[in-house]
Structures are given as C-alpha cells and as structure tokens.
Design an enzyme around this catalytic site. Structure first.
Site, PDB file in Angstrom:
ATOM      1  N   LYS A  33      12.512   4.899   3.102  1.00  0.00           N
ATOM      2  CA  LYS A  33      11.515   5.178   4.144  1.00  0.00           C
ATOM      3  C   LYS A  33      10.609   3.964   4.326  1.00  0.00           C
ATOM      4  O   LYS A  33      10.399   3.170   3.394  1.00  0.00           O
ATOM      5  CB  LYS A  33      10.648   6.392   3.813  1.00  0.00           C
ATOM      6  CG  LYS A  33       9.710   6.253   2.596  1.00  0.00           C
ATOM      7  CD  LYS A  33       8.332   5.672   2.893  1.00  0.00           C
ATOM      8  CE  LYS A  33       7.594   5.318   1.616  1.00  0.00           C
ATOM      9  NZ  LYS A  33       6.366   4.576   1.746  1.00  0.00           N
TER      10      LYS A  33
ATOM     11  N   GLY B 187       8.754  -1.098  -4.559  1.00  0.00           N
ATOM     12  CA  GLY B 187       8.568  -1.947  -3.380  1.00  0.00           C
ATOM     13  C   GLY B 187       7.854  -1.275  -2.220  1.00  0.00           C
ATOM     14  O   GLY B 187       7.723  -1.859  -1.159  1.00  0.00           O
ATOM     15  N   GLY B 188       7.439  -0.024  -2.391  1.00  0.00           N
ATOM     16  CA  GLY B 188       6.768   0.671  -1.282  1.00  0.00           C
ATOM     17  C   GLY B 188       7.752   1.275  -0.294  1.00  0.00           C
ATOM     18  O   GLY B 188       7.404   1.583   0.843  1.00  0.00           O
TER      19      GLY B 188
ATOM     20  N   ALA C 279      13.727   8.427  -3.420  1.00  0.00           N
ATOM     21  CA  ALA C 279      15.052   8.600  -2.810  1.00  0.00           C
ATOM     22  C   ALA C 279      16.037   9.122  -3.853  1.00  0.00           C
ATOM     23  O   ALA C 279      16.844  10.018  -3.570  1.00  0.00           O
ATOM     24  CB  ALA C 279      15.546   7.280  -2.222  1.00  0.00           C
TER      25      ALA C 279
ATOM     26  N   ASP D  98       6.532  11.483  -1.406  1.00  0.00           N
ATOM     27  CA  ASP D  98       7.486  11.015  -0.387  1.00  0.00           C
ATOM     28  C   ASP D  98       8.830  11.739  -0.431  1.00  0.00           C
ATOM     29  O   ASP D  98       9.659  11.553   0.460  1.00  0.00           O
ATOM     30  CB  ASP D  98       7.764   9.512  -0.570  1.00  0.00           C
ATOM     31  CG  ASP D  98       6.573   8.657  -0.139  1.00  0.00           C
ATOM     32  OD1 ASP D  98       5.880   9.038   0.821  1.00  0.00           O
ATOM     33  OD2 ASP D  98       6.351   7.610  -0.772  1.00  0.00           O
TER      34      ASP D  98
END
Ligand code: C5P
Length: 300
Positions: free
Chosen positions: A9, A103-104, A110, A147
């Site tokens: 994302k 890494g943001g 995920a 997330d």
C-alpha cells in the site's frame, strides 16, 4: 498446500490527528494498492510454526524479517486458531517478499493479510473449521495492525479511525506508475508518529470523497503526507531521494506512510523504468510498481 498473495500500500494522502487515549492517532488516509505482491505458502509441518523467508530484495531486508513468534504471521496464526477454537497445527510457512521491510509500505502487514486469507482456507480444508468471510477477517486484522484490513480488499479506499475503518472507492480513471526509492535504513512507525506529536499542531481532516481526481496531474496536486516532515527530521537523506525523483521526472515525490521509502509518481512505465535504472546505477535501490485493484487472494 495453500498459497495467497497480497499487495503493498501507499498513502496518496495521509492526514494525522492528535494522539488519542488508546495510544493511536486518528488518521484520514487515502490508500492505494500497488502491485508489489508478497506470497505466502502454507504446508503441513512437523513441529510448531516454521517460517522461511526468501524474496526479490537485498539481504538486509530479508534478514530483518523475524522468524519467531514476534512475526505477525505467527500472531495471525494464533489469533485465527483462537477465534475458530482449534489448536495451532504444525505448519511450514514459506514467505516470498517483494515489499521493502520497515519502508512505510505495509510489508509486515501484507504478510499478515496473506496469512489471514491463506490460513483461513488451510484450517477449513485440514481441520474442518468454519470459513470466515472477508469482513470477519478484516475485524480480526484490525486487532493486529492498522494497515492489515485495507490490504484484504486493497484497491483505492479511504481509511479512518486508526486506518482500519474503510470506504472503498472506484479505481482511479487513469494508470499510475510509481518509483519507490528505498532507504538504506528503516524508520519505526511509532517513533515517526512521536516526532510528529513533538513538531506539529494538527489540522482538521479533509473530505476525500469530495475530491475530483480525474487526471494524473490532479493526483500530483492533492498528494500530501502529514508525517513527511517528521520522517525527514529523523532521516534527512529522505530529502535527497525526493529531489532525485523529481529531477528524474516524477510529477510528485513524497514519503510513503511513516517512511522512509519515497514514492515518485510517473506518467509512463518507460519514464519510471528509466528513473529506477538511474537510481540503481548511482548506488541507490529503487523499485517500479503500478496501481492495482486485486487485494489479497488465493492462488493455485
Ligand atoms: O497498528 P500498527 O501496529 O501498524 O501501529 C504501530 C504503532 O504505530 C502503534 O503502536 C502506534 O504507536 C503507532 N500508530 C499510531 N497511530 C496510528 C497507527 C499507528 O500512533 N493510526
């Protein structure tokens, strides 16, 4: 054997509110899925949960993935078994990574999303458990990370609350190509949020549904990230990655999520590829990805 893949994302717009009592910041996020897909394969094991890691990333990233019970994959396995009322079976989980670590871009989230979808089916097929719906998986996902729920359905969506309360939007009516400039160092999400608290006053949230993003130029104009300055103050080299991407033709370059990856928006795959090669030739590490609308899914 059960296999699932899941996307990365980025946050096209990321607005952050004041730290709440629960230790989280309310956010207003415009999420977009990218086609850098992580892959998870679950096979019958012999003893406990054995996680192995491989992937298309430099060793620094692959070595940073924990293989013990601190990995979100393990936490997902426990949470799903507890919800379904079964004991954790012995499994081998093979993870293939394409999303940079820390890494943001929600790499760990995920893996958790892929594990939720794959293990739901694995338990159903092997232990006869009830098959949970995507909505039920998203509720469980929210207890494990902000997330993860977005990654189950992916696409383009608004996320509020901690980012887990989602409204799906229609796909962007144009293609987007992204160069992701990966930093040599990671940044910790809570540390970046903490720096944001020290540095900034919060602003009222915008109404993303009222935005008209009908061209790539519109998108470049609205992209914004409240955490960008906080991330830069912790890792000033982010500035040069932004400048480099813009020099190479990005319509907009911006920190992704809590960073430190910097995303550059390009009009065409050719331009994006040229930028990637240029960054990699000068000692950096960059990847190319496109917007996608597939979410997490089982594979044959
Ligand atoms: O939810 P996730 O595990 O990704 O969050 C990691 C940490 O980042 C949280 O413990 C919290 O400190 C911070 N965070 C936050 N506000 C959010 C999301 C994360 O402060 N909306």
């Amino acid at each position: 054997m059960i296999k699932a893949t899941t996307p990365a994302k980025i946050n096209l717009i990321f607005e952050v509110g004041e730290l709440a009592q629960n230790g989280y910041h309310p956010v207003n996020s415009l999420y977009l899925e990218l086609d850098l897909r992580e892959e998870i394969v679950i096979k019958e094991g012999v003893d406990g949960v054995v996680i192995s890691v491989d992937g298309d990333l430099p060793a620094r990233h692959l070595n940073a993935v924990p293989k013990d019970s601190s990995n979100l994959i393990y936490k997902v396995a426990l949470a799903l078994c507890s919800k379904l009322g079964v004991e954790l079976p012995a499994i081998n989980v093979d993870l293939y990574k394409r999303i940079p670590v820390a890494g943001g871009m929600a790499g760990g989230s995920a893996d958790a999303a892929a594990m939720l979808v794959a293990f739901n089916t694995y338990l159903h097929e092997n232990l006869g458990t009830e098959l949970l719906t995507n909505e039920e998986l998203k509720d469980l996902a929210a207890t494990l990370g902000s997330d993860i729920p977005f990654l189950i359905d992916g696409g383009l969506a608004i996320g509020v609350g901690r980012g887990e309360q989602l409204t799906s939007l229609a796909p962007l009516p144009f293609e987007t190509f992204w160069v992701i400039c990966v930093s040599n160092e990671g940044l910790s999400t809570p540390v970046v949020f903490g720096r944001f608290d020290e540095l900034f006053d919060v602003e009222p949230f915008s109404d993303f549904e009222a935005l008209e993003i009908s061209s790539i130029d519109d998108l470049a104009l609205v992209m914004a990230n409240d955490l960008e300055e906080a991330a830069i103050s912790l890792l000033p080299s982010i500035e040069s990655s932004k400048a480099k991407l813009e020099d190479l033709g990005a319509l907009k370059a911006m920190v992704s999520g809590s960073g430190p990856s910097v995303i550059g928006l390009f009009r065409s795959l050719e331009e994006a590829e040229l930028a990637r090669v240029s960054i990699n030739n000068s000692g950096g590490f960059a990847l190319v990805a496109s917007a996608s609308y597939a979410g997490t899914r089982l594979e044959n």
